[in-house]
Scaffold this active site. Structure first.
Site, PDB file in Angstrom:
ATOM      1  N   HIS A 268       0.829  -1.209   0.000  1.00  0.00           N
ATOM      2  CA  HIS A 268       0.000   0.000   0.000  1.00  0.00           C
ATOM      3  C   HIS A 268       0.868   1.265   0.000  1.00  0.00           C
ATOM      4  CE1 HIS A 268      -3.620   2.405   1.241  1.00  0.00           C
ATOM      5  NE2 HIS A 268      -2.680   3.178   1.767  1.00  0.00           N
ATOM      6  N   GLU A 269       1.793   1.341   0.951  1.00  0.00           N
ATOM      7  CA  GLU A 269       2.643   2.545   1.038  1.00  0.00           C
ATOM      8  C   GLU A 269       3.530   2.682  -0.201  1.00  0.00           C
ATOM      9  OE1 GLU A 269       1.789   4.654   3.123  1.00  0.00           O
ATOM     10  OE2 GLU A 269       0.722   3.410   4.595  1.00  0.00           O
ATOM     11  N   HIS A 272       1.718   4.543  -2.806  1.00  0.00           N
ATOM     12  CA  HIS A 272       1.861   5.999  -2.597  1.00  0.00           C
ATOM     13  C   HIS A 272       3.252   6.448  -3.062  1.00  0.00           C
ATOM     14  CE1 HIS A 272      -1.807   6.878  -0.386  1.00  0.00           C
ATOM     15  NE2 HIS A 272      -1.560   5.986   0.559  1.00  0.00           N
ATOM     16  N   GLU A 298      -4.699   7.997  -2.776  1.00  0.00           N
ATOM     17  CA  GLU A 298      -5.174   6.728  -2.229  1.00  0.00           C
ATOM     18  C   GLU A 298      -5.473   5.724  -3.347  1.00  0.00           C
ATOM     19  OE1 GLU A 298      -4.703   6.869   0.904  1.00  0.00           O
ATOM     20  OE2 GLU A 298      -5.372   4.821   1.313  1.00  0.00           O
TER      21      GLU A 298
HETATM   22 ZN    ZN Z   1      -2.981   5.265   2.017  1.00  0.00          ZN
END
Ligand code: ZN
Length: 503
Positions: A268-269, A272, A298
């Site tokens: 997830h990170e 980003h 997001e």
């Molecule tokens: Zn996030």
């Protein structure tokens, strides 16, 4: 219009300074949230509040307003495809946002939220909503005041949302979340009743920290997070932060008894991080080099974490690597592993939720905070409204407010209107991915071979490189040819989980 304009040049210089100060503040924040010793807090808060007031002063410098007016009179700001125009238009937006709030109001809100944050911590610890209630009342009151400063047409919540998703209206969000909820509530019901449950214990056991770290680095480097311009560190509350054009930091928390947390948390990170690493370097610190919105940021993390990272083809490539690191799962089949990373289970805590029930947490929070802003419900009714919805939508009974309406820090910071961005992110991601598959051919067979570069490049070309050129709703329409809709996400989740649970 001349190429070099002296007003534009002066604005460029002023904004470069603001961005440099902002990135210095980010270094301090990163340090504070990773390695800073506990006793350093007081001095660090002196440093950051000094920087914050310097930055605020520069952002609200009336000279910026004058220069923008001069440029607008010369015709700048209208051409979407010209980076200088985009910068001027977005500088105007930022300047107006900062300048609309009176200094006295900002200081009052900062004082309130500092105290509210302390009260929230205590209330959560003691499972006692009454401690937080008076602060939340004042926060809602001040947020209505803030909405009036910013201005709104239909309802005050519009002014809240606009800070995170520029141009997005509550009415539209309502339609999207309502449609999404309508398809997810019955799906969750069917999933809960299915006799065909995955074995969630596969990800539990003993997974040594350093092995998790090495595995996760290998996977995230494999999907395109560049470690020569980024790092992976440890923290208590994982986050990603960009410190400069070639400097992105992602963080995680390892739990040795559970592989799923850090594994999907870091993917997830890294999503980003990949967004940070592939925006324009030439326009670093300027709107053309910045993220389009919280929801678009997001979308990038959720796309990699869920749509790619929980995809069967993804694990066809990576699962043998996981088994190489962790021999205890050498007899677990690929299919069993795939099903276990896609387990759906109604639960109380948003941040631990799976990709299906997650949206119900968001919908509940959104419905309540919107109704607080319009005055349809009162702060004292929040626990009852909260618990009723968990019962109705997820079929579970909230045992106490600490894992109910007090679980998240956001309201104590005054962040109302932020939650929809989480669900919007997944909606954007599903609609983008649908388009990417059409343009890239068989993405699943690329994943099976460990080739994630075509998708990464597609995202860079279609999302990353545009910076703030488009508002989020324009961006999605530009990429996919139609407005944002709940259909792609609802279809993706229904198809996928019907398969996994044999519905
Ligand atoms: Zn996030």
């Amino acid at each position: 219009m001349p190429d070099i304009n002296r007003h534009y040049e002066e604005l460029l210089k002023l904004h470069k300074e603001i961005s440099l100060l902002g990135s210095i503040d980010s270094v301090l924040q990163w340090d504070q949230r990773t390695y800073m010793p506990e006793n350093a807090t007081d001095h660090r808060s002196d440093q950051t509040s000094y920087l914050a007031s310097m930055i605020h002063e520069k952002r609200t410098d009336p000279r910026i307003g004058d220069l923008l007016t001069a440029l607008e009179e010369e015709g700048y700001g209208g051409d979407l495809m010209n980076p200088q125009d985009v910068n001027v238009r977005e500088w105007r937006r930022d300047y107006d946002l900062y300048a609309k709030l009176p200094k006295e109001f900002v200081e009052r809100l900062t004082r309130l939220t500092t105290n509210a944050n302390q009260a929230w911590l205590e209330a959560r610890r003691k499972q006692d909503y009454a401690i937080f209630k008076p602060f939340l009342e004042k926060i809602v009151e001040m947020k209505r005041e803030e909405a009036n400063y910013y201005g709104w047409e239909i309802e005050p919540y519009d002014a809240m949302v606009d800070q995170y998703e520029p141009g997005m209206k509550t009415e539209y969000i309502e339609t999207l979340l309502h449609e999404l909820g309508n398809s997810l509530v019955p799906l969750i019901q069917k999933i809960s009743e299915s006799p065909n449950q995955p074995d969630g214990t596969i990800l539990r056991g003993k997974f040594l920290k350093h092995l998790q770290r090495d595995l996760i680095r290998e996977i995230t480097a494999g999907i395109g997070y560049r470690y020569e311009s980024g790092s992976l560190d440890q923290t208590t509350h994982p986050f990603c932060i960009g410190l400069g054009p070639e400097d992105t930091r992602i963080t995680t928390k390892y739990e040795e008894d559970f592989l799923g947390g850090a594994l999907f948390g870091v993917i997830h990170e890294a999503g980003h991080g990949i967004y940070n690493q592939n925006r324009s370097k030439e326009y670093w610190g300027l709107p053309m080099g910045e993220a389009a919105s919280y929801g678009i940021h997001e979308s990038q993390s959720l796309l990699w974490e869920n749509i790619v990272g929980r995809n069967h083809a993804f694990w066809e490539y990576w699962y043998p690597t996981v088994q190489k690191y962790f021999s205890q799962i050498k007899d677990v089949s690929l299919d069993e592993f795939y099903r276990s990373v896609n387990e759906v289970k109604p639960s109380f805590i948003r941040i631990d939720a799976d990709e299906v029930t997650y949206h119900i947490h968001i919908i509940i929070r959104y419905e309540i905070e919107r109704a607080l802003m319009t005055g349809e419900i009162f702060v004292e009714d929040v626990p009852a409204e909260w618990n009723k919805r968990y019962q109705d939508y997820l079929g579970i009974k909230v045992p106490n407010d600490a894992i109910g309406c007090l679980q998240d820090i956001h309201w104590s910071w005054g962040n109302i209107g932020y939650f929809p961005s989480y669900s919007l992110g997944h909606l954007y991601a599903a609609q983008m991915f649908e388009k990417a598959r059409k343009e890239l051919g068989d993405v699943e067979s690329q994943f099976q071979k460990g080739d994630f570069e075509p998708l990464r490049q597609w995202l860079t070309k279609n999302v990353h490189e545009h910076g703030r050129r488009f508002k989020p709703d324009q961006l999605i329409e530009f990429i996919t040819g139609r407005p944002l809709s709940a259909d792609p996400l609802a279809a993706y989740l229904t198809r996928k989980y019907e398969g996994i649970y044999g519905l």
